[in-house]
Scaffold this motif. Structure first.
Motif, PDB file in Angstrom:
ATOM      1  N   GLY A  70       0.814  -1.209   0.000  1.00  0.00           N
ATOM      2  CA  GLY A  70       0.000   0.000   0.000  1.00  0.00           C
ATOM      3  C   GLY A  70       0.848   1.259   0.000  1.00  0.00           C
ATOM      4  O   GLY A  70       0.481   2.270  -0.598  1.00  0.00           O
ATOM      5  N   TRP A  71       1.980   1.210   0.662  1.00  0.00           N
ATOM      6  CA  TRP A  71       2.845   2.378   0.784  1.00  0.00           C
ATOM      7  C   TRP A  71       3.433   2.792  -0.564  1.00  0.00           C
ATOM      8  O   TRP A  71       3.561   3.968  -0.862  1.00  0.00           O
ATOM      9  N   VAL A  72       3.804   1.814  -1.402  1.00  0.00           N
ATOM     10  CA  VAL A  72       4.418   2.122  -2.693  1.00  0.00           C
ATOM     11  C   VAL A  72       3.394   2.184  -3.825  1.00  0.00           C
ATOM     12  O   VAL A  72       3.761   2.386  -4.972  1.00  0.00           O
ATOM     13  N   GLY A  73       2.115   1.995  -3.505  1.00  0.00           N
ATOM     14  CA  GLY A  73       1.073   2.187  -4.503  1.00  0.00           C
ATOM     15  C   GLY A  73       0.810   1.008  -5.406  1.00  0.00           C
ATOM     16  O   GLY A  73       0.277   1.189  -6.495  1.00  0.00           O
ATOM     17  N   THR A  74       1.140  -0.194  -4.990  1.00  0.00           N
ATOM     18  CA  THR A  74       0.787  -1.361  -5.806  1.00  0.00           C
ATOM     19  C   THR A  74      -0.685  -1.667  -5.595  1.00  0.00           C
ATOM     20  O   THR A  74      -1.237  -1.424  -4.535  1.00  0.00           O
ATOM     21  N   GLU A  75      -1.318  -2.173  -6.606  1.00  0.00           N
ATOM     22  CA  GLU A  75      -2.746  -2.456  -6.533  1.00  0.00           C
ATOM     23  C   GLU A  75      -2.947  -3.958  -6.455  1.00  0.00           C
ATOM     24  O   GLU A  75      -3.184  -4.619  -7.460  1.00  0.00           O
ATOM     25  N   LEU A  76      -2.852  -4.484  -5.240  1.00  0.00           N
ATOM     26  CA  LEU A  76      -3.046  -5.903  -5.000  1.00  0.00           C
ATOM     27  C   LEU A  76      -4.261  -6.072  -4.098  1.00  0.00           C
ATOM     28  O   LEU A  76      -4.596  -5.188  -3.317  1.00  0.00           O
ATOM     29  N   ASP A  77      -4.902  -7.249  -4.183  1.00  0.00           N
ATOM     30  CA  ASP A  77      -6.064  -7.466  -3.319  1.00  0.00           C
ATOM     31  C   ASP A  77      -5.721  -8.265  -2.070  1.00  0.00           C
ATOM     32  O   ASP A  77      -6.587  -8.537  -1.253  1.00  0.00           O
ATOM     33  N   GLY A  78      -4.461  -8.670  -1.900  1.00  0.00           N
ATOM     34  CA  GLY A  78      -4.036  -9.375  -0.695  1.00  0.00           C
ATOM     35  C   GLY A  78      -4.149 -10.873  -0.769  1.00  0.00           C
ATOM     36  O   GLY A  78      -3.735 -11.570   0.156  1.00  0.00           O
ATOM     37  N   THR A  79      -4.709 -11.406  -1.859  1.00  0.00           N
ATOM     38  CA  THR A  79      -4.835 -12.859  -1.984  1.00  0.00           C
ATOM     39  C   THR A  79      -3.682 -13.463  -2.784  1.00  0.00           C
ATOM     40  O   THR A  79      -3.608 -14.678  -2.907  1.00  0.00           O
ATOM     41  N   GLU A  80      -2.802 -12.632  -3.304  1.00  0.00           N
ATOM     42  CA  GLU A  80      -1.685 -13.127  -4.094  1.00  0.00           C
ATOM     43  C   GLU A  80      -0.693 -13.859  -3.185  1.00  0.00           C
ATOM     44  O   GLU A  80      -0.583 -13.556  -1.997  1.00  0.00           O
ATOM     45  N   PRO A  81       0.058 -14.801  -3.748  1.00  0.00           N
ATOM     46  CA  PRO A  81       1.097 -15.461  -2.951  1.00  0.00           C
ATOM     47  C   PRO A  81       2.138 -14.437  -2.488  1.00  0.00           C
ATOM     48  O   PRO A  81       2.338 -13.388  -3.100  1.00  0.00           O
ATOM     49  N   LEU A  82       2.812 -14.761  -1.398  1.00  0.00           N
ATOM     50  CA  LEU A  82       3.786 -13.840  -0.797  1.00  0.00           C
ATOM     51  C   LEU A  82       4.865 -13.428  -1.800  1.00  0.00           C
ATOM     52  O   LEU A  82       5.251 -12.257  -1.853  1.00  0.00           O
ATOM     53  N   GLU A  83       5.347 -14.359  -2.602  1.00  0.00           N
ATOM     54  CA  GLU A  83       6.419 -14.022  -3.553  1.00  0.00           C
ATOM     55  C   GLU A  83       5.952 -13.006  -4.592  1.00  0.00           C
ATOM     56  O   GLU A  83       6.711 -12.132  -5.007  1.00  0.00           O
ATOM     57  N   ILE A  84       4.700 -13.086  -5.021  1.00  0.00           N
ATOM     58  CA  ILE A  84       4.150 -12.103  -5.967  1.00  0.00           C
ATOM     59  C   ILE A  84       4.080 -10.730  -5.302  1.00  0.00           C
ATOM     60  O   ILE A  84       4.422  -9.707  -5.895  1.00  0.00           O
ATOM     61  N   ARG A  85       3.642 -10.696  -4.034  1.00  0.00           N
ATOM     62  CA  ARG A  85       3.565  -9.417  -3.320  1.00  0.00           C
ATOM     63  C   ARG A  85       4.949  -8.819  -3.123  1.00  0.00           C
ATOM     64  O   ARG A  85       5.144  -7.614  -3.278  1.00  0.00           O
ATOM     65  N   ARG A  86       5.940  -9.654  -2.799  1.00  0.00           N
ATOM     66  CA  ARG A  86       7.318  -9.150  -2.640  1.00  0.00           C
ATOM     67  C   ARG A  86       7.828  -8.575  -3.970  1.00  0.00           C
ATOM     68  O   ARG A  86       8.442  -7.517  -4.006  1.00  0.00           O
ATOM     69  N   HIS A  87       7.566  -9.287  -5.068  1.00  0.00           N
ATOM     70  CA  HIS A  87       8.009  -8.832  -6.390  1.00  0.00           C
ATOM     71  C   HIS A  87       7.308  -7.523  -6.771  1.00  0.00           C
ATOM     72  O   HIS A  87       7.927  -6.631  -7.350  1.00  0.00           O
ATOM     73  N   ALA A  88       6.029  -7.400  -6.438  1.00  0.00           N
ATOM     74  CA  ALA A  88       5.290  -6.175  -6.761  1.00  0.00           C
ATOM     75  C   ALA A  88       5.890  -4.976  -6.036  1.00  0.00           C
ATOM     76  O   ALA A  88       6.029  -3.890  -6.618  1.00  0.00           O
ATOM     77  N   VAL A  89       6.262  -5.149  -4.781  1.00  0.00           N
ATOM     78  CA  VAL A  89       6.873  -4.046  -4.030  1.00  0.00           C
ATOM     79  C   VAL A  89       8.246  -3.722  -4.614  1.00  0.00           C
ATOM     80  O   VAL A  89       8.597  -2.553  -4.787  1.00  0.00           O
TER      81      VAL A  89
END
Length: 159
Positions: A70-89
């Motif tokens: 949320g801080w860097v402005g990625t638009e994720l819904d929170g259901t993605e796997p952890l590795e996808i969220r890390r890559h998005a950030v």
């Protein structure tokens, strides 16, 4: 919800008992009192000692990665796997640099769906006060690649 505040047996990296004035150094009540504060402050000191790692998406705890998205402005819904969220950030800054371009759209689609789209655009933009006006540009995109360079003008004899 973070579980860092309830780590069993976590010792303080900065115990308060040794920092008390000499008059309280041998006072059993004062030492037991600040030991209780050490238990409360140990997780805080632990986070502060490792603060740099919290801002590295590869090292940050999972709950903090969710905050970073949320801080860097990625638009994720929170259901993605952890590795996808890390890559998005990790890629958020580079994606923001190309936001609104064909390259940015392609990279965002690839991040979200795992496929690289082929994007064709007319290459033009226009504004009209009337709806349903003609589209700008040409129906086929312009040729991409190196443009031919003009030949230099022939030189005359030196003066």
């Amino acid at each position: 919800m973070s579980a860092r505040g309830s780590v069993e047996g976590l010792g303080s990296s900065h115990p308060l008992g040794g920092e008390l004035p000499a008059v309280y150094a041998d006072d059993d009540f004062a030492q037991r009192f600040v030991e209780g504060l050490d238990v409360v402050l140990a997780p805080l000191f632990n986070v502060l000692d490792c603060l740099e790692a919290y801002f590295d998406p590869a090292l940050a705890p999972e709950d903090f990665v969710d905050w970073l998205t949320g801080w860097v402005g990625t638009e994720l819904d929170g259901t993605e796997p952890l590795e996808i969220r890390r890559h998005a950030v990790a890629t958020a800054v580079s994606l923001h640099r190309v936001r609104g371009t064909a390259q940015g759209l392609a990279r965002a689609v690839q991040l979200a769906f795992g496929v690289r789209p082929q994007i064709t655009e007319s290459g033009g933009a226009t504004w009209s006060a009337r709806p349903l006006g003609p589209f700008p540009g040409t129906p086929r995109p312009a040729r991409r690649g190196p443009h031919p360079r003009p030949h230099p003008a022939p030189r005359g004899p030196p003066d």
